[in-house]
Structures are given as C-alpha cells and as structure tokens.
Design a protein around this motif. Structure first.
Motif, PDB file in Angstrom:
ATOM      1  N   ALA A 196       0.833  -1.205   0.000  1.00  0.00           N
ATOM      2  CA  ALA A 196       0.000   0.000   0.000  1.00  0.00           C
ATOM      3  C   ALA A 196       0.867   1.254   0.000  1.00  0.00           C
ATOM      4  O   ALA A 196       0.553   2.235  -0.687  1.00  0.00           O
ATOM      5  N   ALA A 197       1.957   1.227   0.761  1.00  0.00           N
ATOM      6  CA  ALA A 197       2.868   2.376   0.779  1.00  0.00           C
ATOM      7  C   ALA A 197       3.501   2.572  -0.597  1.00  0.00           C
ATOM      8  O   ALA A 197       3.630   3.709  -1.074  1.00  0.00           O
ATOM      9  N   LEU A 198       3.862   1.478  -1.246  1.00  0.00           N
ATOM     10  CA  LEU A 198       4.425   1.569  -2.594  1.00  0.00           C
ATOM     11  C   LEU A 198       3.395   2.141  -3.573  1.00  0.00           C
ATOM     12  O   LEU A 198       3.716   3.002  -4.397  1.00  0.00           O
ATOM     13  N   ALA A 199       2.155   1.680  -3.461  1.00  0.00           N
ATOM     14  CA  ALA A 199       1.101   2.203  -4.333  1.00  0.00           C
ATOM     15  C   ALA A 199       0.878   3.685  -4.070  1.00  0.00           C
ATOM     16  O   ALA A 199       0.650   4.464  -5.004  1.00  0.00           O
ATOM     17  N   GLY A 200       0.942   4.099  -2.808  1.00  0.00           N
ATOM     18  CA  GLY A 200       0.799   5.517  -2.475  1.00  0.00           C
ATOM     19  C   GLY A 200       1.919   6.358  -3.068  1.00  0.00           C
ATOM     20  O   GLY A 200       1.679   7.456  -3.591  1.00  0.00           O
ATOM     21  N   ARG A 201       3.150   5.849  -2.996  1.00  0.00           N
ATOM     22  CA  ARG A 201       4.273   6.579  -3.590  1.00  0.00           C
ATOM     23  C   ARG A 201       4.104   6.689  -5.100  1.00  0.00           C
ATOM     24  O   ARG A 201       4.362   7.741  -5.683  1.00  0.00           O
ATOM     25  N   ARG A 202       3.651   5.610  -5.720  1.00  0.00           N
ATOM     26  CA  ARG A 202       3.434   5.648  -7.175  1.00  0.00           C
ATOM     27  C   ARG A 202       2.325   6.630  -7.529  1.00  0.00           C
ATOM     28  O   ARG A 202       2.423   7.348  -8.523  1.00  0.00           O
ATOM     29  N   ALA A 203       1.257   6.664  -6.721  1.00  0.00           N
ATOM     30  CA  ALA A 203       0.151   7.586  -6.986  1.00  0.00           C
ATOM     31  C   ALA A 203       0.609   9.038  -6.827  1.00  0.00           C
ATOM     32  O   ALA A 203       0.226   9.904  -7.612  1.00  0.00           O
ATOM     33  N   ARG A 204       1.425   9.310  -5.787  1.00  0.00           N
ATOM     34  CA  ARG A 204       1.940  10.674  -5.595  1.00  0.00           C
ATOM     35  C   ARG A 204       2.834  11.076  -6.759  1.00  0.00           C
ATOM     36  O   ARG A 204       2.767  12.206  -7.233  1.00  0.00           O
ATOM     37  N   THR A 205       3.663  10.156  -7.219  1.00  0.00           N
ATOM     38  CA  THR A 205       4.523  10.453  -8.361  1.00  0.00           C
ATOM     39  C   THR A 205       3.681  10.731  -9.602  1.00  0.00           C
ATOM     40  O   THR A 205       3.936  11.686 -10.332  1.00  0.00           O
ATOM     41  N   PHE A 206       2.660   9.912  -9.816  1.00  0.00           N
ATOM     42  CA  PHE A 206       1.776  10.104 -10.963  1.00  0.00           C
ATOM     43  C   PHE A 206       1.057  11.449 -10.859  1.00  0.00           C
ATOM     44  O   PHE A 206       0.974  12.189 -11.846  1.00  0.00           O
ATOM     45  N   ALA A 207       0.538  11.774  -9.672  1.00  0.00           N
ATOM     46  CA  ALA A 207      -0.158  13.052  -9.499  1.00  0.00           C
ATOM     47  C   ALA A 207       0.782  14.225  -9.741  1.00  0.00           C
ATOM     48  O   ALA A 207       0.395  15.229 -10.350  1.00  0.00           O
ATOM     49  N   GLY A 208       2.018  14.108  -9.295  1.00  0.00           N
ATOM     50  CA  GLY A 208       2.999  15.166  -9.547  1.00  0.00           C
ATOM     51  C   GLY A 208       3.278  15.327 -11.035  1.00  0.00           C
ATOM     52  O   GLY A 208       3.372  16.457 -11.536  1.00  0.00           O
ATOM     53  N   ASP A 209       3.396  14.207 -11.734  1.00  0.00           N
ATOM     54  CA  ASP A 209       3.607  14.271 -13.183  1.00  0.00           C
ATOM     55  C   ASP A 209       2.415  14.905 -13.890  1.00  0.00           C
ATOM     56  O   ASP A 209       2.572  15.703 -14.814  1.00  0.00           O
ATOM     57  N   VAL A 210       1.205  14.555 -13.434  1.00  0.00           N
ATOM     58  CA  VAL A 210       0.000  15.132 -14.038  1.00  0.00           C
ATOM     59  C   VAL A 210      -0.046  16.631 -13.785  1.00  0.00           C
ATOM     60  O   VAL A 210      -0.325  17.421 -14.689  1.00  0.00           O
ATOM     61  N   ARG A 211       0.242  17.062 -12.529  1.00  0.00           N
ATOM     62  CA  ARG A 211       0.243  18.495 -12.212  1.00  0.00           C
ATOM     63  C   ARG A 211       1.271  19.244 -13.046  1.00  0.00           C
ATOM     64  O   ARG A 211       1.006  20.335 -13.552  1.00  0.00           O
ATOM     65  N   GLU A 212       2.436  18.649 -13.190  1.00  0.00           N
ATOM     66  CA  GLU A 212       3.489  19.284 -13.986  1.00  0.00           C
ATOM     67  C   GLU A 212       3.053  19.424 -15.445  1.00  0.00           C
ATOM     68  O   GLU A 212       3.234  20.473 -16.065  1.00  0.00           O
ATOM     69  N   GLY A 213       2.459  18.357 -15.991  1.00  0.00           N
ATOM     70  CA  GLY A 213       1.969  18.411 -17.371  1.00  0.00           C
ATOM     71  C   GLY A 213       0.848  19.422 -17.545  1.00  0.00           C
ATOM     72  O   GLY A 213       0.788  20.135 -18.553  1.00  0.00           O
ATOM     73  N   MET A 214      -0.043  19.497 -16.540  1.00  0.00           N
ATOM     74  CA  MET A 214      -1.130  20.474 -16.618  1.00  0.00           C
ATOM     75  C   MET A 214      -0.581  21.898 -16.591  1.00  0.00           C
ATOM     76  O   MET A 214      -1.036  22.758 -17.357  1.00  0.00           O
TER      77      MET A 214
END
Length: 131
Positions: free
Chosen positions: A42-60
């Motif tokens: 779950a912690a790994l999935a959370g880190r992946r989700a945070r990384t994905f959200a950061g990438d999405v914010r950066e792209g936006m």
C-alpha cells in the motif's frame, strides 16, 4: 565408509535446507507477515500515486502555460491573475465572475430566495400543540 558419510551429509544438508524453506513459507503466511506485506504494498502504491499526481500536475501546468502563451493570457508579474480575470471577464456584467472582488457570487438578473416562515411553529416547548 567415505561414501556413506558423503551421502549422510548431503541428505542432512538437504533436509535442513527443505525444513528452512518450509518454515520461511509458513512464517510468510502468518497474519502479521501478511499485514506487513500489505502495508508495504500500500505504501508503494501511495508513492506511485503521488509520483503520478505530480507528473500530471506538472503536465497540466506546462500545458496551461502553452495555452496561455498561445492565447496571449500570460500573467502580469505585478498584477498576478488580474490580467487573466480582466481578459476572461471582458464584456460580462459586473458580478458574473466569482472571486475576491465579487463576494456575492450571484447570478445576474436573478434574485436570491429569502427564507419564509417556518411551518408547524408552535410556542409549546416540545413543539407539539395541545388539542
């Protein structure tokens, strides 16, 4: 004699190895171990989700800058977003855009409803009328 000693030692080593593997597998299936593994995943999935959200914010943000430059809506360094609000609100009646300078957030031409009298109001403390 040496041949028997060799096979006895090889058999004992194989038995110890197999026993160790079985005990490890059993420990991995204990509730505490399963909970710890689930927590790690779950912690790994959370880190992946945070990384994905950061990438999405950066792209936006990058795409918003590109669109702003293409439409000529770049921000004023002194005025912040005021230039964009003025550009977006051009030709709209006052109060049409919500924000700090338009605190009412009303729809132009439409009055806000006023509260009417409450139904079933009584003076009795329990809220019921005596009949």
């Amino acid at each position: 004699m040496f041949r028997r000693t060799f096979w006895f030692t090889a058999g004992a080593a194989t038995g110890i190895w197999a026993t160790t593997r079985v005990h490890r597998a059993l420990r991995a299936l204990e509730p505490d171990a399963l909970a710890a593994r689930a927590l790690d995943r779950a912690a790994l999935a959370g880190r992946r989700a945070r990384t994905f959200a950061g990438d999405v914010r950066e792209g936006m943000a990058r795409r918003e800058r590109e669109l702003g430059e293409a439409l000529g809506l770049t921000d004023d360094p002194d005025g912040g977003d005021a230039r964009r609000v003025r550009a977006l609100g051009a030709g709209l009646p006052p109060g049409a855009l919500p924000g700090p300078s338009f605190p009412g957030r009303t729809v132009p031409g439409r009055a806000l409803p006023t509260p009417g009298p409450l139904r079933n109001q009584t003076n009795h403390p329990t809220g019921k009328e005596d009949h």
